[in-house]
Design an enzyme around this catalytic site. Structure first.
Site, PDB file in Angstrom:
ATOM      1  N   ALA B  73       0.833  -1.204   0.000  1.00 64.65           N
ATOM      2  CA  ALA B  73       0.000   0.000   0.000  1.00 64.65           C
ATOM      3  C   ALA B  73       0.871   1.260   0.000  1.00 64.65           C
ATOM      4  CB  ALA B  73      -0.906  -0.004   1.219  1.00 64.65           C
ATOM      5  N   MET B 136       2.604  -1.398   4.238  1.00 69.64           N
ATOM      6  CA  MET B 136       2.954  -0.269   3.394  1.00 69.64           C
ATOM      7  C   MET B 136       4.153  -0.594   2.488  1.00 69.64           C
ATOM      8  SD  MET B 136       0.598   1.725   4.399  1.00 69.64           S
ATOM      9  CE  MET B 136       1.002   3.256   3.556  1.00 69.64           C
ATOM     10  N   CYS B 137       4.067  -0.183   1.261  1.00 76.21           N
ATOM     11  CA  CYS B 137       5.135  -0.407   0.274  1.00 76.21           C
ATOM     12  C   CYS B 137       6.473   0.126   0.762  1.00 76.21           C
ATOM     13  CB  CYS B 137       4.744   0.275  -1.034  1.00 76.21           C
ATOM     14  SG  CYS B 137       6.062   0.423  -2.250  1.00 76.21           S
ATOM     15  N   PHE B 138       6.446   1.304   1.376  1.00 78.99           N
ATOM     16  CA  PHE B 138       7.706   1.929   1.782  1.00 78.99           C
ATOM     17  C   PHE B 138       8.325   1.251   3.006  1.00 78.99           C
ATOM     18  CE2 PHE B 138       6.429   5.042  -1.245  1.00 78.99           C
ATOM     19  CZ  PHE B 138       7.613   5.587  -1.703  1.00 78.99           C
ATOM     20  N   ARG B 140       8.577  -2.093   3.015  1.00 82.07           N
ATOM     21  CA  ARG B 140       9.068  -3.364   2.481  1.00 82.07           C
ATOM     22  C   ARG B 140      10.068  -3.003   1.387  1.00 82.07           C
ATOM     23  NH1 ARG B 140       3.353  -6.174   0.743  1.00 82.07           N
ATOM     24  NH2 ARG B 140       2.333  -6.220   2.783  1.00 82.07           N
TER      25      ARG B 140
END
Lengths: 134, 241
Positions: B73, B136-138, B140
């Protein structure tokens, strides 16, 4: 050399006729493109329910690696008879054995003879890969 | 010199943003398209296969859409979002997915360098921004993600369909309410609006050999985006997983 008992698409799917069934999967090249040799990079595969009718070229599922979602397209028209549900839980199968254990769907195909379709044999697929790399 | 199409669509509604990217993915223009955009209202986008239940209640309270691209996300606030739509046989995207990321990220790193940011692929190290429990994408990262100051600063993901690719990316100008201590352009003391960063990006890529033809979305693309806007925030799509 990849198996010559089946046909290939330029978008890296394969189809093999076995009796009255068409077996469909993706090639080692497709897997390599998605995960660069890191089998853990494949994270999800969504396959259709049996009974679904597909046209040639239609998207039957999707596969996700850590960095890309890609469509899975059937080379032949037909009705989905069986799905390899083991893949959905064990995506590493696709890295280890994409041409046998890594089959994705089995179809009752409309055409029984793949020679009627605009598909590549193993040698033609190799040539296509060589051209794509350059 | 190679000619690309350039679209700037700032402050667009979240569902429209996803609909326009879908139109670009399904388009037939042989020229690569670079779209630079922002979101109004700020929204959270889920990855294509991500489970809605992964999001915290706080995250779910924001306007939500689901992307066509994978990954985690993203909170689209204080960032420049970009999308690239191109034929898969374009030199930027030919071959392995990972290699295409490195090529795109190298171009973005050259833009960040003009802001005083030294961005490099993460490599084998673990980042301070990594959090295995976060959706959240940031939070990972992979070895090919761009990082600086020990944290991830650019999130990106691709969709490959029918011989074309859609490459989504978020370049963080400052952090957001849901993303906390990640790498941002502001870390280098450079405070830029999304529009100002967009102009830097265009200037650097032009200096690197790309000619941009600035256009508006076509009537067909706009009609597609407007017709599909509701789908990307619909319960049917958000709750598909």
């Amino acid at each position: 050399m990849r198996p010559n008992d089946r046909k290939y698409t330029k978008s890296h799917e394969w189809v093999k006729i076995s009796g009255d069934t068409a077996i469909v999967g993706i090639t080692d090249f497709a897997v390599q493109e998605l995960c660069s040799g890191n089998e853990g990079d494949l994270v999800y595969c969504d396959l259709p329910e049996p009974g679904r009718t597909l046209e040639a070229g239609e998207t039957f599922g999707e596969i996700e690696s850590v960095k890309a979602v890609a469509d899975l397209n059937t080379p032949v028209a037909g009705t989905v008879a069986e799905v390899n549900v083991a893949i959905e839980e064990h995506l590493e199968i696709l890295s280890k054995d994409p041409f046998q254990e890594g089959w994705m769907i089995k179809l009752s195909p409309k055409p029984k003879n793949l020679d009627e379709l605009d598909l590549l044999d193993a040698a033609g697929y190799e040539e296509h890969l060589s051209a794509e790399k350059h | 010199m190679e000619t690309w199409r350039l679209l700037r669509t700032f402050d667009a509604e979240p569902g429209f943003n996803m609909g326009l990217d879908e139109a670009l993915l399904e388009g037939t223009d042989e020229r690569p398209t670079l779209r630079l955009y922002t979101w109004r209202p700020a929204a959270l986008s889920l990855g294509y296969f991500q489970r809605l239940a992964e999001l915290s209640p706080v995250a779910r309270a924001w306007p939500l859409v689901r992307r066509l691209t994978g990954g985690g996300a993203i909170h689209h606030e204080n960032e420049l979002t970009f999308s690239i739509a191109a034929p898969l046989d374009h030199a930027l995207y030919r071959g392995e997915v990972a290699e295409s990321y490195l090529r795109v990220h190298a171009r973005i790193a050259r833009v960040l360098a003009t802001c005083g940011v030294v961005a490099e692929p993460r490599g084998a190290r673990r980042l301070d921004s990594d959090d295995d429990t976060s959706a959240m994408c940031f939070h990972r990262s992979t070895s090919i993600d761009l990082a600086w100051n020990g944290a991830k600063g650019v999130g990106s993901a691709q969709r490959r369909k029918a011989g074309r690719v859609l490459h989504h990316g978020s370049i963080k100008l400052a952090t957001s309410a849901l993303e906390g201590p990640i790498a941002t352009v502001a870390d280098a003391g450079t405070s830029l609006s999304p529009a100002a960063f967009a102009e830097r990006l265009v200037a650097v890529w032009e200096a690197d050999g790309t000619t941009f033809e600035a256009e508006e979305p076509s009537a067909t693309e706009l009609a597609h985006a407007q017709a599909r806007a509701g789908w990307f925030s619909s319960p049917a799509f958000l709750e598909r997983r």
